[in-house]
Design an enzyme around this catalytic site. Structure first.
Site, PDB file in Angstrom:
ATOM      1  N   LEU A  70       0.838  -1.206   0.000  1.00  8.86           N
ATOM      2  CA  LEU A  70       0.000   0.000   0.000  1.00  8.86           C
ATOM      3  C   LEU A  70       0.870   1.252   0.000  1.00  8.86           C
ATOM      4  O   LEU A  70       1.641   1.475   0.935  1.00  8.86           O
ATOM      5  CB  LEU A  70      -0.908   0.006   1.237  1.00  8.86           C
ATOM      6  CG  LEU A  70      -1.781  -1.237   1.420  1.00  8.86           C
ATOM      7  CD1 LEU A  70      -2.708  -1.045   2.620  1.00  8.86           C
ATOM      8  CD2 LEU A  70      -2.587  -1.529   0.168  1.00  8.86           C
ATOM      9  N   ALA A  81      -0.402   4.479  -1.629  1.00 12.83           N
ATOM     10  CA  ALA A  81      -1.156   5.521  -2.330  1.00 12.83           C
ATOM     11  C   ALA A  81      -1.257   6.813  -1.530  1.00 12.83           C
ATOM     12  O   ALA A  81      -1.576   7.863  -2.077  1.00 12.83           O
ATOM     13  CB  ALA A  81      -2.547   5.011  -2.665  1.00 12.83           C
ATOM     14  N   ARG A  87       2.447  14.382   6.640  1.00 13.61           N
ATOM     15  CA  ARG A  87       3.289  14.770   7.760  1.00 13.61           C
ATOM     16  C   ARG A  87       4.781  14.842   7.413  1.00 13.61           C
ATOM     17  O   ARG A  87       5.586  15.337   8.196  1.00 13.61           O
ATOM     18  CB  ARG A  87       3.054  13.800   8.933  1.00 13.61           C
ATOM     19  CG  ARG A  87       1.730  14.033   9.628  1.00 13.61           C
ATOM     20  CD  ARG A  87       1.350  12.871  10.521  1.00 13.61           C
ATOM     21  NE  ARG A  87       0.863  11.721   9.757  1.00 13.61           N
ATOM     22  CZ  ARG A  87       0.498  10.548  10.300  1.00 13.61           C
ATOM     23  NH1 ARG A  87       0.599  10.367  11.593  1.00 13.61           N
ATOM     24  NH2 ARG A  87       0.053   9.576   9.532  1.00 13.61           N
ATOM     25  N   ASN A 101      -1.398  -3.304  15.654  1.00 18.97           N
ATOM     26  CA  ASN A 101      -1.415  -3.831  14.287  1.00 18.97           C
ATOM     27  C   ASN A 101      -0.238  -3.243  13.527  1.00 18.97           C
ATOM     28  O   ASN A 101      -0.103  -2.031  13.410  1.00 18.97           O
ATOM     29  CB  ASN A 101      -2.740  -3.417  13.632  1.00 18.97           C
ATOM     30  CG  ASN A 101      -2.733  -3.620  12.132  1.00 18.97           C
ATOM     31  OD1 ASN A 101      -2.014  -4.475  11.612  1.00 18.97           O
ATOM     32  ND2 ASN A 101      -3.556  -2.841  11.435  1.00 18.97           N
ATOM     33  N   ASN A 160      56.427   8.538 -12.262  1.00 20.02           N
ATOM     34  CA  ASN A 160      56.222   9.441 -11.137  1.00 20.02           C
ATOM     35  C   ASN A 160      55.901  10.831 -11.686  1.00 20.02           C
ATOM     36  O   ASN A 160      56.632  11.365 -12.517  1.00 20.02           O
ATOM     37  CB  ASN A 160      57.483   9.509 -10.267  1.00 20.02           C
ATOM     38  CG  ASN A 160      57.206  10.220  -8.952  1.00 20.02           C
ATOM     39  OD1 ASN A 160      56.778   9.614  -7.980  1.00 20.02           O
ATOM     40  ND2 ASN A 160      57.431  11.528  -8.936  1.00 20.02           N
TER      41      ASN A 160
END
Ligand code: UD1
Ligand code: MG
Length: 490
Positions: free
Chosen positions: A12, A14, A19, A186, A393
């Site tokens: 899920l 969507a 916040r 949950n 070098n």
């Protein structure tokens, strides 16, 4: 194929994530080099589901494009209006279309797992354990729960006082004072019998405080219809941390980072200070790699066995060879050879390739440069668009002048060359094998093998200039004393 292979995982994603207060959709925020939804998709993949569906809604073009980028096998279902988690799952089952309605699919699975797109710490292992419990107990639904120190905001798991069986999930906003005291919550992760889920979703109502279709109501509906409802209590409540704001984003990042470093340390990597070491999920190590404080390892970076990186180093998509030493360095898409030495204070840009025992030293910047075995660029230099052979070098303070204002040009330096300090190699130019160049040279023409190139103004000493032009100065009197001492000695 595993007996527990689910028919589908539904993610899920969507919701807007208000916040977060961000122009970026919540599930696209990143921790440890992967988006929030990317972490959930990766964990879901470990279940090897027949279908992986992500429900998208808010900013769906952006989220869908991102999903296609990270996992071509993901399907999306659009939820145009966010009418709740139950509604979202309905949209997913609709997208899956034909496979649904029969209790079992061809594979014998029939299990639908639902997870939220904003729980990046959830592991594939935890999901597998949930699916296994669900199968073994013959449940219609099994919810992953956790005991949390602060259950504010979560749906509470309501159990029968006598049997302990789960009777319902009550959302925080709909809970009584007594229910709010419940610590078991949950997680938002479920395993369902697909056919029973499809059926029960049709019966979910919206008479709650948010006027939404709650997925959580499916539990009560199934139980009342006489089906088995189970719960699996997760052992680590931090795994189900849902990200709703940037404080939780930072919390999740710290937890995941610690988990990644712990795994590396247990595999034989020394991390001197885990608190100041940051890694992406895609970073890999060889045994006995050593990471000093203040180090960020990003993307596809690999630190091979016995290599030492840091302190204060940021490596992105960079390969550090066995036994190499990388100190106070920023590197992007570079390859650092075995036993090579980089820094302190080096900047390696894309296309840098350092050979065995090569050196990019202090205040050295490189870009699109191949540096051969044993070749050293020790001090204060820029090497861009160049190929340097073996055991050469490059003198201090040299610049590979690669840009004429319009185009970039290439410089080739052979093997066993010694170029003087403060050289400009004006590209395109080639220095032959075994050639030398004098200090302060501006090399604009090719140098044949074995030649010494001198490309600078002849020195001219104008005697007595200070006495004439700076009379009475400290320099003039110092020169006068030096002349007197010189003639006394002479
Ligand atoms: C939800 C659960 C709650 C659980 C909590 C765990 C419900 C009703 N509540 O609450 O029991 O304790 O997660 O974190 O399920 N989403 C959609 N479409 C929607 C609504 C939500 O795709 O219409 C997605 C969101 O993008 C998010 C997830 O579902 O990824 C959860 O939604 P969110 O609004 O965060 O639910 P919570 O209030 O946290
Ligand atoms: Mg949430």
């Amino acid at each position: 194929m595993s007996a527990n292979r689910p028919a589908a995982v539904v993610v899920l994603a969507a919701g807007e994530g208000t916040r977060m207060k961000s122009a970026t959709p919540k599930v696209l925020h990143e921790i440890c080099g992967r988006s929030l939804v990317g972490h959930v998709v990766a964990a879901s993949r470990e279940l090897d589901p027949e279908h992986l569906v992500v429900v998208v809604g808010h900013a769906r073009e952006q989220v869908t494009a991102h999903l296609a980028d990270i996992d071509a096998g993901v399907r999306t279902a659009v939820q145009y209006e966010q009418n709740g988690t139950g509604h979202a799952v309905r949209m997913a089952l609709q997208e899956l279309g034909g496979s649904w309605g029969s209790p079992r699919t061809e594979s014998g699975g029939g299990t639908v797992v639902v997870v939220c797109g904003d729980t990046p710490l959830l592991t594939g292992e935890t999901l597998s354990a949930l699916v296994a419990t669900h199968g073994a107990d013959g449940n219609a639904v099994t919810v992953l729960t956790a005991e949390v120190p602060d259950s504010t905001g979560y749906g509470r798991i309501v159990r029968d006082a006598e049997t302990g069986a789960v009777t319902a999930i009550v959302e925080h906003k709909d809970a009584t004072g007594e229910q709010r005291a419940i610590r078991e919550i949950n997680s938002g992760v479920f395993a369902f019998d697909g056919a029973l889920l499809a059926d029960a979703l049709g019966k979910v109502r919206t008479d709650n405080s948010q006027g939404e279709e709650y997925l959580t109501d499916v539990l009560g509906i199934l139980r009342e219809a006489g089906h088995r409802v189970g719960a699996s209590v997760g052992s680590d409540h931090r795994q189900i941390l849902g990200i709703n704001n940037r404080v939780q984003l930072a919390e999740a990042r710290a937890l995941l980072n610690a988990r990644l470093l712990e795994r590396a340390m247990l595999a034989g990597v020394t991390v001197v200070d885990p608190a100041s070491t940051f890694v992406d999920v895609t970073v890999t190590f060889g045994q006995d790699a050593l990471v000093h404080p203040g180090t960020q390892l990003l993307g596809a970076t690999h630190v091979a066995e016995g290599a030492e990186v840091g302190p204060n180093t940021r490596l992105k998509d960079t390969q550090v060879g066995p036994g190499a030493r990388v100190d106070n360095t920023v590197a992007d898409s570079a390859v650092i050879g075995e036993s090579a030495s980089v820094g302190p204070y080096a900047y390696l840009r894309p296309g840098t390739n350092l050979g065995l025992k090569a050196k990019a030293g202090t205040y050295v910047e490189m870009k699109n440069a191949t540096i051969g075995e044993g070749t050293k660029v020790p001090h204060l230099s820029y090497v861009g668009d160049a190929t340097i052979g073996e055991y050469s070098n490059i003198g201090a303070a040299s610049v590979f002048v690669n840009y004429d204002g319009e185009h970039k040009h290439h410089t080739t330096v052979g093997s066993h060359c010694k170029t003087g300090s403060d050289n400009m190699f004006v590209a395109p130019v080639t220095i032959g094998d075994g050639a030398y160049t004098a200090a302060g040279s501006v090399i604009t023409k090719d140098v044949p093998p074995g030649a010494l190139a001198v490309a600078r103004g002849q020195q001219r000493n104008i005697e007595g200039w200070v006495a004439r032009k700076r009379p009475g100065s400290a320099a003039a009197s110092a020169a006068q004393s030096a002349a007197r001492e010189g003639s006394a000695e002479g």
